[in-house]
Design an enzyme around this catalytic site. Structure first.
Site, mmCIF file in Angstrom:
data_model
loop_
_atom_site.group_PDB
_atom_site.id
_atom_site.type_symbol
_atom_site.label_atom_id
_atom_site.label_comp_id
_atom_site.label_asym_id
_atom_site.label_seq_id
_atom_site.Cartn_x
_atom_site.Cartn_y
_atom_site.Cartn_z
ATOM 1 N N CYS A 106 -35.811 -43.139 32.953
ATOM 2 C CA CYS A 106 -37.047 -42.409 32.654
ATOM 3 C C CYS A 106 -38.144 -42.680 33.679
ATOM 4 O O CYS A 106 -38.892 -41.779 34.063
ATOM 5 C CB CYS A 106 -37.529 -42.730 31.246
ATOM 6 S SG CYS A 106 -37.798 -44.487 30.913
ATOM 7 N N ASP A 154 -41.750 -34.978 28.307
ATOM 8 C CA ASP A 154 -40.713 -35.994 28.131
ATOM 9 C C ASP A 154 -39.547 -35.731 29.083
ATOM 10 O O ASP A 154 -38.902 -34.676 29.014
ATOM 11 C CB ASP A 154 -40.228 -35.988 26.679
ATOM 12 C CG ASP A 154 -39.507 -37.268 26.297
ATOM 13 O OD1 ASP A 154 -38.829 -37.841 27.159
ATOM 14 O OD2 ASP A 154 -39.635 -37.687 25.129
ATOM 15 N N HIS A 190 -40.686 -46.226 27.168
ATOM 16 C CA HIS A 190 -40.390 -44.952 27.830
ATOM 17 C C HIS A 190 -41.483 -44.636 28.844
ATOM 18 O O HIS A 190 -42.621 -45.104 28.728
ATOM 19 C CB HIS A 190 -40.311 -43.835 26.795
ATOM 20 C CG HIS A 190 -39.697 -42.568 27.292
ATOM 21 N ND1 HIS A 190 -38.472 -42.525 27.916
ATOM 22 C CD2 HIS A 190 -40.147 -41.281 27.251
ATOM 23 C CE1 HIS A 190 -38.184 -41.276 28.221
ATOM 24 N NE2 HIS A 190 -39.190 -40.503 27.845
#
Length: 508
Positions: free
Chosen positions: A58, A182, A164
């Site tokens: 991520c 995201d 994240h």
């Protein structure tokens, strides 16, 4: 009968607290924020948006999206003829295998951004306020020259998972909500969240460091990245060299019986760790044979010209002449004969062409599985501007053969200093003497303060000064200094706070 393997196709987005970007409510928030001017940063981000290619990538994916949205040129190829940031290229601060297994920390993402040519301001939650976050976010989403990456814990949004990273694509002032783009699109879609909850999510501890999460602002640098030399830390060898530069070398310089520059530099060369040349690499451009024109394009020729110009400027320094003579005196056959030069080029080709083939194939993680079947030197036309030297190689991996060319920067023989040794014995392409010269120029200026003899100290400081360097070489050295500084700070202090990282004057 085959056993069923458990798998998942996305998750249901917990709503509230989040609002799905594609829902009627999400569309309304978008339209109102767009009208208010706080969605300007969304468009370059979504134009370059990508899904993280690994569950733990991520941070790398968020950074690749932002670097491409800012139109920062990585200066090296991704695939085919294209220069483009990809997760596989973001490995200068942490090995990709380690990131794949463990993820990446807040500090290392900031380090990667800096090494990739971006300006970074990083803020951990304990050193900022929600008002600071809101102010910086509004600035970023209202323009296209700055983007915000958030490091947060999913728990605050009732989502599954833990830490994240994702870019923030917009802000709705009336509802005080931020749009999280995201990068784990296989899990959750883009979604709006209350800014207060996002702030709470940043105020959670990263168990791997014991530090709070936060946010960072990424923008373009005005200075270009290096063209020929770069700091490399793809393996662990750089740590011993960093220790040498920071601890061992200053202690060595305090020693007695150092009465002239030649003696000092000779002792320095003799004390170098075996991994010395692993810290700074020279950057080579590799292209596929079948995709490349037999001649160099205008763009390739310009980049190669810049590399050759930097190489020649290194060799025109008095420091290089001294370093080369000392190396040549210790090993007079190391680089003087044409056969030795050919052998060295073959070794370079075996290493670089295989690495280049791995990059071009998109399989960088397994580059050690490539082997060079054959290598040869050849000359190609540089877009009607004379001949340039290329190493051509056939690289084999898993039964597949890849033809690659490596564009080799060369210096003009005899164009360097009038020193006779240099005329006859300097290798035409970048050598260990060049690497050591740029390393000495790039070291922190305080490195030399421990020299006891004031006259010697002054002479050495003049040799390593960047004040009178040509512009191309000076930019190269200042970029290396920034890389060394940030890597050292990343290693010593994981926080990597912006307040802890002022721009020292010696970084330019």
């Amino acid at each position: 009968m085959a056993a069923a393997v458990a798998s998942l196709y996305r998750r249901v987005l917990p709503s509230p607290p989040a609002v799905d970007f594609a829902s009627p409510e999400g569309k309304r928030l978008f339209a109102e924020a767009l009208a208010a001017g706080t969605m300007e940063g969304f468009f370059p981000l979504v134009s370059c948006f990508q899904t993280q290619s690994e569950p733990a990538f991520c941070g790398l994916a968020s950074l690749a999206v932002v670097l491409n949205a800012l139109s920062i040129d990585p200066g090296r190829r991704w695939k085919g003829p294209w220069r483009w940031f990809d997760e596989s290229m973001l490995d200068c601060c942490e090995p990709l295998d380690k990131v794949k297994a463990e993820g990446i920390t807040f500090g290392k993402v900031a380090c990667l951004a800096r090494c990739s040519g971006a300006n970074v301001q990083s803020f951990r939650a304990n050193l900022a306020t929600i008002d600071d976050l809101r102010r910086h976010l509004v600035r970023c989403v209202s323009s296209q020259d700055c983007h915000l990456i958030a490091s947060y814990h999913r728990q605050a949004f009732k989502q599954t998972g833990t830490g994240h990273f994702s870019p923030i694509g917009g802000y709705h002032a009336g509802q005080d909500m931020a749009l999280i783009l995201d990068v784990a699109r296989f899990k959750y879609p883009p979604h709006w969240v209350p800014l207060r909850l996002l702030w709470d999510a940043m105020n959670m501890t990263d168990d791997s460091t014991g530090l709070l999460r936060g946010f960072m602002l990424i923008s373009r640098k005005t200075a270009a990245p290096s063209s020929l030399y770069t700091v490399s830390c793809r393996d662990e060898n750089w740590k011993s060299m960093a220790k040498y530069c920071v601890e061992d070398l200053p202690n060595l310089l305090k020693g007695d019986n150092l009465d002239n520059v030649q003696t000092l530099l000779s002792r320095l060369i003799e004390s170098l760790p075996a991994e010395a040349e692993a810290l700074i690499k020279w950057v080579v451009e590799v292209r596929r044979k079948e995709e490349g024109d037999p001649s160099l394009s205008k763009e390739e020729k310009e980049r190669l010209f810049l590399k050759e110009n930097v190489l020649q400027q290194v060799r025109d320094t008095r420091l290089f002449a001294i370093v080369h003579d000392l190396q040549y005196a210790n090993n007079p056959c190391c680089n003087c004969s044409s056969s030795s030069e050919e052998d060295s080029l073959t070794r370079i080709a075996a290493a670089v062409c295989c690495q280049g083939a791995a990059m071009l194939s998109g399989n960088l993680a397994s580059r050690h599985g490539f082997c060079c079947k054959e290598t040869c030197l050849k000359c190609i036309q540089a877009n009607g501007d004379g001949l340039k030297t290329v190493i051509s190689a056939s690289v084999v991996s898993e039964g597949n053969e890849h033809g690659v060319d490596m564009l080799l920067p060369m210096s003009s023989p005899g164009a360097s200093s009038c020193n006779s040794n240099l005329k006859n014995n300097v290798v035409k392409y970048p050598s260990s003497a060049d690497v050591l010269t740029v390393l000495l120029l790039a070291l922190h200026p305080s490195t030399w303060l421990g020299i006891k003899d004031e006259k010697l100290k002054a002479e050495l400081q003049t040799l390593v000064s960047t004040d009178n360097l040509p512009d191309d070489l000076k930019r190269e050295i200042m970029h290396l200094r920034r890389q060394l500084y940030y890597l050292k700070t990343c290693k010593e202090k994981e926080e990597y706070e912006d307040d802890d990282l002022p721009s020292p004057k010696w970084l330019g």
